[in-house]
Design a protein around this motif. Structure first.
Motif, PDB file in Angstrom:
ATOM      1  N   LYS A  54     -52.149  25.448  58.201  1.00 52.29           N
ATOM      2  CA  LYS A  54     -50.773  25.896  58.474  1.00 52.29           C
ATOM      3  C   LYS A  54     -49.820  25.329  57.428  1.00 52.29           C
ATOM      4  N   PHE A  55     -49.989  24.052  57.092  1.00 51.65           N
ATOM      5  CA  PHE A  55     -49.180  23.432  56.037  1.00 51.65           C
ATOM      6  C   PHE A  55     -49.364  24.182  54.716  1.00 51.65           C
ATOM      7  N   LEU A  56     -50.614  24.436  54.330  1.00 56.80           N
ATOM      8  CA  LEU A  56     -50.885  25.111  53.061  1.00 56.80           C
ATOM      9  C   LEU A  56     -50.217  26.474  52.997  1.00 56.80           C
ATOM     10  N   LYS A  57     -50.155  27.145  54.120  1.00 55.78           N
ATOM     11  CA  LYS A  57     -49.606  28.500  54.176  1.00 55.78           C
ATOM     12  C   LYS A  57     -48.079  28.528  54.272  1.00 55.78           C
ATOM     13  N   GLU A  58     -47.490  27.560  55.010  1.00 53.81           N
ATOM     14  CA  GLU A  58     -46.086  27.722  55.397  1.00 53.81           C
ATOM     15  C   GLU A  58     -45.101  26.649  54.950  1.00 53.81           C
ATOM     16  N   GLU A  59     -45.544  25.427  54.682  1.00 54.76           N
ATOM     17  CA  GLU A  59     -44.568  24.343  54.559  1.00 54.76           C
ATOM     18  C   GLU A  59     -44.076  24.091  53.139  1.00 54.76           C
ATOM     19  N   SER A  60     -42.838  23.617  53.082  1.00 56.92           N
ATOM     20  CA  SER A  60     -42.216  23.248  51.813  1.00 56.92           C
ATOM     21  C   SER A  60     -42.258  21.738  51.640  1.00 56.92           C
ATOM     22  N   SER A  61     -41.988  21.298  50.438  1.00 50.48           N
ATOM     23  CA  SER A  61     -41.964  19.857  50.190  1.00 50.48           C
ATOM     24  C   SER A  61     -40.801  19.190  50.917  1.00 50.48           C
ATOM     25  N   ALA A  62     -39.731  19.913  51.186  1.00 53.89           N
ATOM     26  CA  ALA A  62     -38.583  19.345  51.902  1.00 53.89           C
ATOM     27  C   ALA A  62     -38.976  18.904  53.313  1.00 53.89           C
ATOM     28  N   ALA A  63     -39.800  19.696  53.973  1.00 54.26           N
ATOM     29  CA  ALA A  63     -40.246  19.332  55.329  1.00 54.26           C
ATOM     30  C   ALA A  63     -41.057  18.036  55.294  1.00 54.26           C
ATOM     31  N   LEU A  64     -41.870  17.867  54.267  1.00 53.49           N
ATOM     32  CA  LEU A  64     -42.674  16.648  54.124  1.00 53.49           C
ATOM     33  C   LEU A  64     -41.792  15.443  53.823  1.00 53.49           C
ATOM     34  N   CYS A  65     -40.777  15.623  53.002  1.00 53.86           N
ATOM     35  CA  CYS A  65     -39.859  14.530  52.667  1.00 53.86           C
ATOM     36  C   CYS A  65     -39.142  14.034  53.914  1.00 53.86           C
ATOM     37  N   ASP A  66     -38.644  14.952  54.722  1.00 49.88           N
ATOM     38  CA  ASP A  66     -37.956  14.565  55.961  1.00 49.88           C
ATOM     39  C   ASP A  66     -38.884  13.787  56.876  1.00 49.88           C
ATOM     40  N   ASP A  67     -40.108  14.257  57.007  1.00 51.31           N
ATOM     41  CA  ASP A  67     -41.086  13.584  57.867  1.00 51.31           C
ATOM     42  C   ASP A  67     -41.448  12.196  57.334  1.00 51.31           C
ATOM     43  N   PHE A  68     -41.630  12.099  56.023  1.00 48.03           N
ATOM     44  CA  PHE A  68     -41.994  10.811  55.437  1.00 48.03           C
ATOM     45  C   PHE A  68     -40.932   9.763  55.745  1.00 48.03           C
ATOM     46  N   VAL A  69     -39.665  10.122  55.586  1.00 51.10           N
ATOM     47  CA  VAL A  69     -38.567   9.185  55.853  1.00 51.10           C
ATOM     48  C   VAL A  69     -38.599   8.747  57.312  1.00 51.10           C
ATOM     49  N   LEU A  70     -38.842   9.661  58.219  1.00 46.56           N
ATOM     50  CA  LEU A  70     -38.919   9.354  59.642  1.00 46.56           C
ATOM     51  C   LEU A  70     -40.112   8.441  59.962  1.00 46.56           C
ATOM     52  N   LEU A  71     -41.242   8.691  59.335  1.00 49.07           N
ATOM     53  CA  LEU A  71     -42.479   7.969  59.647  1.00 49.07           C
ATOM     54  C   LEU A  71     -42.670   6.673  58.869  1.00 49.07           C
ATOM     55  N   LYS A  72     -41.997   6.500  57.750  1.00 50.03           N
ATOM     56  CA  LYS A  72     -42.252   5.398  56.832  1.00 50.03           C
ATOM     57  C   LYS A  72     -42.329   4.020  57.488  1.00 50.03           C
ATOM     58  N   PRO A  73     -41.447   3.649  58.414  1.00 42.74           N
ATOM     59  CA  PRO A  73     -41.570   2.311  59.026  1.00 42.74           C
ATOM     60  C   PRO A  73     -42.916   2.096  59.725  1.00 42.74           C
ATOM     61  N   LYS A  74     -43.498   3.151  60.246  1.00 40.11           N
ATOM     62  CA  LYS A  74     -44.773   3.058  60.956  1.00 40.11           C
ATOM     63  C   LYS A  74     -45.958   2.867  60.016  1.00 40.11           C
TER      64      LYS A  74
END
Length: 192
Positions: A54-74
């Motif tokens: 699903k990621f390969l087909k649909e997602e942009s790098s912006a979605a990954l950047c937002d998630d990384f910032v949210l998850l980084k402390p973990k």
């Protein structure tokens, strides 16, 4: 390719993906792939592969950047265990391992160490070291992180990384259980 070598590559890929926001060239290289490195029939791998497709087909790098910032402390063991940074610093010093990816207690550094161990030919010492790293440091943290990444991610990419990390943990458990008969006493990280 040996089983350990394959999982060494998986550990390296996970380490990179949890280390920092993917740059454009890495993002494009991943987007051109046909799927995750290891495909097996475990429910975790199948779910991770589904999300990865699903990621390969649909997602942009912006979605990954937002998630990384949210998850980084973990991505730091000290998020879950108060004394993780000190315990890992002492352990790394004792085995002469030099962390190369961010903070000492990052998941990426633990994955780098595991990758290095798996890459080499298995012997009694390497199996003992792998069992120690896995049971005392990596698995108590990675099991928690995998579940949090699955539940807290908004992107299919990071959700898939959570499933692949959990699948990696199961494979690692099988490796140390099958090859290591000695009992390694897990470290008791202090919880918050």
């Amino acid at each position: 390719m040996r089983f350990g070598e394959v999982y060494s590559v998986v550990a390296m890929a996970l380490a990179v993906n949890f280390h920092e926001i993917l740059d454009v060239s890495h993002f494009m290289r991943i987007k051109k792939s046909n799927g995750w490195i290891v495909r097996n029939k475990t429910p975790l791998n199948l779910r991770g592969s589904e999300l990865y497709a699903k990621f390969l087909k649909e997602e942009s790098s912006a979605a990954l950047c937002d998630d990384f910032v949210l998850l980084k402390p973990k991505f730091l063991a000290s998020y879950y265990f108060l004394d993780a940074k000190d315990a890992l610093k002492k352990f790394y010093k004792s085995i002469k391992f030099e962390p190369k990816m961010g903070e000492i207690d990052s998941i990426s550094n633990q994955l780098l160490l595991i990758a290095a161990i798996l890459k080499n030919e298995a012997n009694k010492n390497s199996q003992r070291l792998l069992a120690t790293v896995a049971t005392a440091y990596f698995l108590p943290y990675a099991d928690k992180l995998a579940k949090d990444v699955q539940e807290c991610s908004n992107s299919s990419f990071y959700k898939s990384m959570g499933y692949f990390l959990e699948d990696f943990c199961l494979a690692l458990n099988a490796m140390i259980g099958a090859k290591q008969k000695m009992i390694v006493k897990p470290l008791k990280f202090q919880k918050f």
